[in-house]
Each structure stands twice: as C-alpha cells, then as structure tokens.
Scaffold this motif. Structure first.
Motif, PDB file in Angstrom:
ATOM      1  N   GLY A   1       6.533   5.588  -3.494  1.00 54.79           N
ATOM      2  CA  GLY A   1       5.290   6.176  -3.166  1.00 54.79           C
ATOM      3  C   GLY A   1       4.077   5.545  -4.164  1.00 54.79           C
ATOM      4  O   GLY A   1       4.382   5.143  -5.349  1.00 54.79           O
ATOM      5  N   ILE A   2       2.886   5.711  -3.462  1.00 55.90           N
ATOM      6  CA  ILE A   2       1.853   5.214  -4.285  1.00 55.90           C
ATOM      7  C   ILE A   2       0.728   6.320  -4.229  1.00 55.90           C
ATOM      8  O   ILE A   2       0.364   6.634  -3.470  1.00 55.90           O
ATOM      9  CB  ILE A   2       1.253   3.945  -3.559  1.00 55.90           C
ATOM     10  CG1 ILE A   2       2.327   2.642  -3.421  1.00 55.90           C
ATOM     11  CG2 ILE A   2       0.050   3.316  -4.183  1.00 55.90           C
ATOM     12  CD1 ILE A   2       2.263   1.769  -2.587  1.00 55.90           C
ATOM     13  N   ILE A   3       0.536   6.405  -5.323  1.00 53.19           N
ATOM     14  CA  ILE A   3      -1.011   7.494  -5.464  1.00 53.19           C
ATOM     15  C   ILE A   3      -2.243   6.755  -6.042  1.00 53.19           C
ATOM     16  O   ILE A   3      -2.137   5.969  -7.172  1.00 53.19           O
ATOM     17  CB  ILE A   3      -0.491   8.814  -6.463  1.00 53.19           C
ATOM     18  CG1 ILE A   3       0.525   9.428  -6.061  1.00 53.19           C
ATOM     19  CG2 ILE A   3      -1.747   9.638  -6.540  1.00 53.19           C
ATOM     20  CD1 ILE A   3       1.213  10.385  -7.144  1.00 53.19           C
ATOM     21  N   VAL A   4      -3.140   6.738  -5.380  1.00 49.77           N
ATOM     22  CA  VAL A   4      -4.440   6.278  -5.667  1.00 49.77           C
ATOM     23  C   VAL A   4      -5.531   7.372  -6.166  1.00 49.77           C
ATOM     24  O   VAL A   4      -5.922   8.330  -5.219  1.00 49.77           O
ATOM     25  CB  VAL A   4      -5.152   5.462  -4.608  1.00 49.77           C
ATOM     26  CG1 VAL A   4      -6.507   4.930  -5.023  1.00 49.77           C
ATOM     27  CG2 VAL A   4      -4.315   4.245  -4.205  1.00 49.77           C
ATOM     28  N   ALA A   5      -5.925   7.519  -7.337  1.00 46.54           N
ATOM     29  CA  ALA A   5      -6.831   8.585  -7.706  1.00 46.54           C
ATOM     30  C   ALA A   5      -7.694   8.339  -8.715  1.00 46.54           C
ATOM     31  O   ALA A   5      -7.392   7.270  -9.402  1.00 46.54           O
ATOM     32  CB  ALA A   5      -5.815   9.849  -7.889  1.00 46.54           C
TER      33      ALA A   5
ATOM     34  N   LEU B   1      -6.657  15.657  -0.908  1.00 40.21           N
ATOM     35  CA  LEU B   1      -5.355  14.515  -0.854  1.00 40.21           C
ATOM     36  C   LEU B   1      -5.288  13.926   0.716  1.00 40.21           C
ATOM     37  O   LEU B   1      -5.294  14.934   1.547  1.00 40.21           O
ATOM     38  CB  LEU B   1      -4.345  15.343  -1.291  1.00 40.21           C
ATOM     39  CG  LEU B   1      -2.927  14.583  -1.670  1.00 40.21           C
ATOM     40  CD1 LEU B   1      -1.863  15.559  -2.190  1.00 40.21           C
ATOM     41  CD2 LEU B   1      -2.497  13.949  -0.401  1.00 40.21           C
ATOM     42  N   ILE B   2      -5.335  12.802   0.789  1.00 42.46           N
ATOM     43  CA  ILE B   2      -5.243  12.064   2.157  1.00 42.46           C
ATOM     44  C   ILE B   2      -3.717  11.488   2.125  1.00 42.46           C
ATOM     45  O   ILE B   2      -3.561  10.488   1.402  1.00 42.46           O
ATOM     46  CB  ILE B   2      -6.303  11.141   2.389  1.00 42.46           C
ATOM     47  CG1 ILE B   2      -7.557  11.777   2.365  1.00 42.46           C
ATOM     48  CG2 ILE B   2      -6.056  10.562   3.864  1.00 42.46           C
ATOM     49  CD1 ILE B   2      -8.845  10.807   2.286  1.00 42.46           C
ATOM     50  N   ASP B   3      -2.902  12.132   3.106  1.00 42.09           N
ATOM     51  CA  ASP B   3      -1.436  11.255   3.229  1.00 42.09           C
ATOM     52  C   ASP B   3      -1.590  10.236   4.106  1.00 42.09           C
ATOM     53  O   ASP B   3      -1.652  10.685   5.226  1.00 42.09           O
ATOM     54  CB  ASP B   3      -0.613  12.510   3.484  1.00 42.09           C
ATOM     55  CG  ASP B   3       0.883  11.960   3.482  1.00 42.09           C
ATOM     56  OD1 ASP B   3       1.180  11.000   3.577  1.00 42.09           O
ATOM     57  OD2 ASP B   3       1.633  12.769   4.120  1.00 42.09           O
ATOM     58  N   ASN B   4      -1.686   8.934   3.634  1.00 40.06           N
ATOM     59  CA  ASN B   4      -1.651   7.999   4.462  1.00 40.06           C
ATOM     60  C   ASN B   4      -0.479   7.047   4.801  1.00 40.06           C
ATOM     61  O   ASN B   4      -0.407   6.114   4.538  1.00 40.06           O
ATOM     62  CB  ASN B   4      -2.686   6.858   3.776  1.00 40.06           C
ATOM     63  CG  ASN B   4      -3.185   5.886   4.517  1.00 40.06           C
ATOM     64  OD1 ASN B   4      -3.584   5.863   5.736  1.00 40.06           O
ATOM     65  ND2 ASN B   4      -3.307   4.768   3.991  1.00 40.06           N
TER      66      ASN B   4
ATOM     67  N   TRP C   1     -11.936   6.500   0.418  1.00 38.87           N
ATOM     68  CA  TRP C   1     -11.338   6.897  -1.107  1.00 38.87           C
ATOM     69  C   TRP C   1     -12.655   7.074  -2.088  1.00 38.87           C
ATOM     70  O   TRP C   1     -13.646   6.237  -1.877  1.00 38.87           O
ATOM     71  CB  TRP C   1     -10.644   5.731  -1.804  1.00 38.87           C
ATOM     72  CG  TRP C   1      -9.952   6.239  -3.186  1.00 38.87           C
ATOM     73  CD1 TRP C   1      -9.084   7.130  -3.220  1.00 38.87           C
ATOM     74  CD2 TRP C   1     -10.743   6.132  -4.465  1.00 38.87           C
ATOM     75  NE1 TRP C   1      -8.928   7.292  -4.659  1.00 38.87           N
ATOM     76  CE2 TRP C   1      -9.773   6.630  -5.354  1.00 38.87           C
ATOM     77  CE3 TRP C   1     -11.857   5.242  -4.677  1.00 38.87           C
ATOM     78  CZ2 TRP C   1     -10.123   6.966  -6.741  1.00 38.87           C
ATOM     79  CZ3 TRP C   1     -12.177   5.290  -6.201  1.00 38.87           C
ATOM     80  CH2 TRP C   1     -11.131   5.978  -6.932  1.00 38.87           C
ATOM     81  N   ASN C   2     -12.748   7.887  -2.704  1.00 36.12           N
ATOM     82  CA  ASN C   2     -13.756   8.338  -3.924  1.00 36.12           C
ATOM     83  C   ASN C   2     -12.891   8.838  -4.817  1.00 36.12           C
ATOM     84  O   ASN C   2     -11.784   9.374  -4.608  1.00 36.12           O
ATOM     85  CB  ASN C   2     -15.029   8.782  -3.405  1.00 36.12           C
ATOM     86  CG  ASN C   2     -14.737  10.190  -2.930  1.00 36.12           C
ATOM     87  OD1 ASN C   2     -14.284  10.990  -3.316  1.00 36.12           O
ATOM     88  ND2 ASN C   2     -15.390  10.424  -1.510  1.00 36.12           N
ATOM     89  N   PRO C   3     -13.647   9.096  -6.017  1.00 30.36           N
ATOM     90  CA  PRO C   3     -13.067   9.807  -7.145  1.00 30.36           C
ATOM     91  C   PRO C   3     -12.431  11.088  -6.787  1.00 30.36           C
ATOM     92  O   PRO C   3     -11.539  11.448  -7.668  1.00 30.36           O
ATOM     93  CB  PRO C   3     -14.011   9.505  -8.452  1.00 30.36           C
ATOM     94  CG  PRO C   3     -14.738   8.517  -8.163  1.00 30.36           C
ATOM     95  CD  PRO C   3     -15.072   8.345  -6.481  1.00 30.36           C
ATOM     96  N   ASN C   4     -13.057  11.793  -6.001  1.00 27.77           N
ATOM     97  CA  ASN C   4     -12.577  12.864  -5.597  1.00 27.77           C
ATOM     98  C   ASN C   4     -11.128  13.127  -4.699  1.00 27.77           C
ATOM     99  O   ASN C   4     -10.735  14.129  -4.151  1.00 27.77           O
ATOM    100  CB  ASN C   4     -13.715  13.928  -5.137  1.00 27.77           C
ATOM    101  CG  ASN C   4     -13.249  15.221  -5.056  1.00 27.77           C
ATOM    102  OD1 ASN C   4     -13.090  15.992  -6.236  1.00 27.77           O
ATOM    103  ND2 ASN C   4     -13.604  16.301  -4.026  1.00 27.77           N
TER     104      ASN C   4
ATOM    105  N   TRP D   1     -13.267  -0.733  -2.530  1.00 26.87           N
ATOM    106  CA  TRP D   1     -13.064   0.589  -3.288  1.00 26.87           C
ATOM    107  C   TRP D   1     -13.168   0.016  -4.855  1.00 26.87           C
ATOM    108  O   TRP D   1     -12.269  -0.797  -5.296  1.00 26.87           O
ATOM    109  CB  TRP D   1     -11.864   1.343  -3.042  1.00 26.87           C
ATOM    110  CG  TRP D   1     -11.906   1.934  -1.595  1.00 26.87           C
ATOM    111  CD1 TRP D   1     -12.749   2.098  -0.995  1.00 26.87           C
ATOM    112  CD2 TRP D   1     -10.604   2.508  -0.958  1.00 26.87           C
ATOM    113  NE1 TRP D   1     -12.369   2.745   0.514  1.00 26.87           N
ATOM    114  CE2 TRP D   1     -10.978   2.913   0.252  1.00 26.87           C
ATOM    115  CE3 TRP D   1      -9.139   2.409  -1.276  1.00 26.87           C
ATOM    116  CZ2 TRP D   1      -9.990   3.215   1.245  1.00 26.87           C
ATOM    117  CZ3 TRP D   1      -8.224   2.790  -0.423  1.00 26.87           C
ATOM    118  CH2 TRP D   1      -8.745   3.421   0.913  1.00 26.87           C
ATOM    119  N   PRO D   2     -13.866   0.914  -5.590  1.00 31.88           N
ATOM    120  CA  PRO D   2     -13.914   0.366  -7.075  1.00 31.88           C
ATOM    121  C   PRO D   2     -12.844   0.886  -7.892  1.00 31.88           C
ATOM    122  O   PRO D   2     -12.834   1.707  -8.777  1.00 31.88           O
ATOM    123  CB  PRO D   2     -15.260   1.216  -7.265  1.00 31.88           C
ATOM    124  CG  PRO D   2     -15.209   2.580  -6.685  1.00 31.88           C
ATOM    125  CD  PRO D   2     -14.482   2.170  -5.409  1.00 31.88           C
TER     126      PRO D   2
END
Ligand code: PLP
Length: 415
Positions: free
Chosen positions: A258-262, A216-219, A237-240, A93-94
């Motif tokens: 918690g960790i948010i990747v966005a 939103l994907i709750d992982n 994951w992608n920017p959306n 993932w970039p």
C-alpha cells in the motif's frame, strides 16, 4: 482462552472474516462460482509481463537484493523517490519522498490512519471517521480500535436511463459534526463502482479544510494506476488530503503493498507506526513497482492493458445481466470503476441476506448489501435490497450465476 478487550474486538466474527471464510470454502469446493471476493483478474498480458519482469529482476540480482534486506520504516527509498517524481510530473503535485510511506497493503494503512485521527484524544474527547457516502468498502468496518468509530451518510439516488442509477453525496444531511476527526471516501468505490464527481470531491475537500480534518481518498482502483476507472475524474491531492494507493488491483495482491501520500507529519507518524508494528514494509512489491516506473511501464500498462480489460469485462457482464434480468427486476449502479457491479432489487420481498444464503446453497457466491453501510445509524430498507458481484470471472461462469440469480429472484417474487 481468554483474551484482552483488544483480543475480543479483533477476534469477533466480522463481516470481512465471514466473507474471507466463504471465499476460502468456495475456492476449495469445486463448481462454486465466486462472484463474492475482491480478487483482481488474472489478465494474461499482465501475468506474462510480471513473469518476464521477475525473471529479469532475478537475473539482475534485484530480487535477492529486495529479499535479503530490510527497508526503512517508510519503505523502499528508491520507490518513494520514483513515485514522488512520477506524481509531480504527471499530476503537478508538489511532492517529495517525504510525502510518501509504504505499508503492507493499503488495508493496513486504513487501520493506521483511522486510529491515528479517530478514537479517544488526550483531552478525553472522542473523534470518529465520517464516510460521506454509504455504501462504502466493507474492509473499513472493523478497523477501529474503539467501538462506534464510524459514522456514515445515506446517499441521494439519481435514477438513470437503461435501468441504471447513481449515488451522490447528500451534502444537506452530512453528519459532519465536531466529533469527526477524518473524512474517508473510496473513489472509485467498492462495492458500487461509483466515482464521486470532481465537484463532490472538491466540496468534501473544502468542508474537510473548514473543519480542520484530513480527507482520506482511497484510490485502490483509481488513476494514475491501476486505472480501473471509466468516467472522467480528476485526481486530487493537497496537504490536507491523504491519498491511499495500492499495487493489488494492478494484479499483485500477494505483494501486499500500500502507498500513502500525505503531508510530512502524517508520513512521519506512519513511519513510526510501521517501525513498531512491522519494522519495515515488505520489499518485493516496492522493488517490482520501482522497476515498472523506471521502465515507463506502470502508467502505460494501466492505460493500455488494465483499464480496457475491465471496461470490456463490465460491458460484457451488463449484457449478460440484462439477458436474464429486466430493468424492473434489477437496477444496476452506473459502472464508473472498480471491479464490482452493485445490483438493486427494488421490490424484493426477501432480504438480500436470505438471497445470499439461497444462492450459496446453489454454489453462487455474491455479497449481500447490508455489510457495506459501516456507521449508518438508522435502519434503511435499501441496505437489504442490494448485492455486490465481482464481474471478473469468465463470461460462462457469470452467465451460469446470473441464470441462478434470476431463478432465485423469480422464486422469491412468486412466493
Ligand atoms: N480499498 C478498497 C476500496 C478495496 O476494495 C480494497 C481491497 O479490495 C482495499 C482498499 C485493500 O487493498 P489492499 O490491502 O490489497 O491494498
């Protein structure tokens, strides 16, 4: 005491607060068999690992460093860098550290994100959060600042061999209207253990992009950590997309990390919200996670210890269930991940709320199904035919609870 509207909304007796009260009471009452809550297992190898790690971090001064300083509002910079590098290398993932923010548990991330993308807009319109497949996580249900923030869709049900079934997204009846501001799905799903397929996820991703809303994907249970997932599932994951992760199900729920990747603009917004609401997220969990990444232990332990532990536990629990409950009494959602089994009593003559009360009176706590359909607008009998059980406790306790469950089901069917 009279409260504001905000106060009234957030002090009402929500499903999650009743569950937490029952859990607290159950913990204080000796002999209660707790199959209700979401506590992860105490895995001996993980507990030993955390004890040693904490001792070494204490000796190295890393613990006092974490305890005695505020981090920035997006959380510990060292961990943001380490996570971005790990996700880049592992999943391609970039990402950079600018794509990641930490929160005090992922539960508070949902509160931020739901209210960031849904609710009243400056132009007067109101947006909602779509759960494309209910049953969904109970903890989402009361996290909206506004009433009626959620809308959800009934699933298609696929019957499988050996008394199992699997929910699928019903794309033909998805209420993805103009009022949707965010699509949210837990993968693996609490309460069912479902893992929506790669195809379903890609379709949701495409629909989200077409409608210009984030997915939103709750992982919390997924890959690459903590790895409590038993089916083949490719992470996305992608920017959306907004991917939420957590240290809780690694065995560290008390660390509240918690960790948010966005995309960067969402992460900047989260940093600003963190600053206002908590100055900075706590530092201890992130310091531990960073050290685990540096040592190469985070993914290794997820794969080698956590996943096999839960996989063995779920098989053992299904064998116990089947000793007492034949397929015509109880269908089981295919266990593909997470720490729960979702039981469907198809022809049950009482509601699972009544069954819950009867089980509670006999010292067994499970959660009745109807709590897990936030945003479902039409009455659906299925919601009163299901129960969630945590399969983490010792086999003897599970067996005793399942015995009592079988007796109560028998009594309900007889009368
Ligand atoms: N998401 C899911 C699906 C969960 O089951 C839970 C907790 O049980 C959470 C998120 C919240 O976890 P935490 O706030 O501990 O990160």
């Amino acid at each position: 005491m009279s409260f504001s509207q905000f106060g009234d909304k957030f002090t009402q007796h929500s499903g999650i607060s009743r569950l937490m009260e029952d859990m607290g009471e159950g913990l204080r009452t000796s002999g209660t068999i707790m199959l209700g809550g979401g506590n992860p297992a105490q895995i001996p190898a993980m507990n030993d690992y955390f004890n040693q790690l904490l001792m070494q971090m204490h000796q190295d001064g890393q613990l006092s460093e974490a305890l005695c300083n505020y981090d920035g509002p997006r959380g510990k910079a060292l961990l943001l860098d380490a996570l971005a590098k790990m996700l880049r290398e592992e999943l391609g993932w970039p990402l950079t550290a600018q794509n990641i923010a930490l929160t005090n548990g992922s539960q508070s991330a949902f509160f931020y994100l739901f209210n960031l993308f849904a609710g009243r807009r400056a132009d007067g319109s109101k947006k909602r959060v779509l759960f494309p497949l209910a049953p969904e996580y109970l903890g989402y249900a009361d996290a909206g600042l506004e009433e009626d923030l959620f809308v959800s869709a009934k699933p298609n049900i696929e019957l499988l061999p050996e008394g199992q079934f699997k929910y699928h997204v019903d794309f033909d009846h998805l209420p993805l209207n103009d009022d949707v501001g965010l699509i949210c799905v837990s993968r693996p799903t609490n309460p069912t253990g479902n893992v929506i397929t790669d195809d379903e996820l890609l379709q949701l991703d495409a629909l989200a992009q077409q409608h210009g809303v984030p997915l939103l994907i709750d992982n919390a249970y997924g890959v690459p950590f903590p790895g409590i997932i038993f089916s083949e599932a490719r992470p996305l994951w992608n920017p959306n997309t907004i991917l939420c992760m957590s240290l809780s199900k690694l065995g560290l729920p008390g660390a509240r990390c918690g960790i948010i990747v966005a995309d960067e603009s969402t992460i900047t917004a989260i940093g600003n919200m963190n600053g206002i609401i908590s100055l900075a997220p706590g530092s201890i969990g992130p310091a531990i996670a960073n050290e685990m990444i540096v040592r190469g232990d985070l993914l290794r332990l997820s794969q080698e210890v956590i996943k096999p532990f839960y996989q063995a536990k779920v098989s053992e629990t299904i064998a116990i269930l089947r000793r007492y409950l034949p397929e015509d009494r109880c269908l089981i959602h295919k266990p593909e991940g997470a720490i729960f089994l979702w039981l469907w009593f198809r022809d049950l003559p009482i509601s699972t709320e009544t069954l819950y009360q009867r089980l509670k009176a006999r010292g067994v706590l499970m959660v009745p199904g109807h709590f897990f359909f936030p945003g479902l607008e039409h009455e659906w009998p299925h919601t009163h035919q299901c129960m969630r059980m945590n399969y983490v406790p010792d086999a003897e306790k599970i067996e005793r609870a399942v015995q009592i469950l079988a007796e109560e089901l028998e009594a309900a069917f007889k009368n």
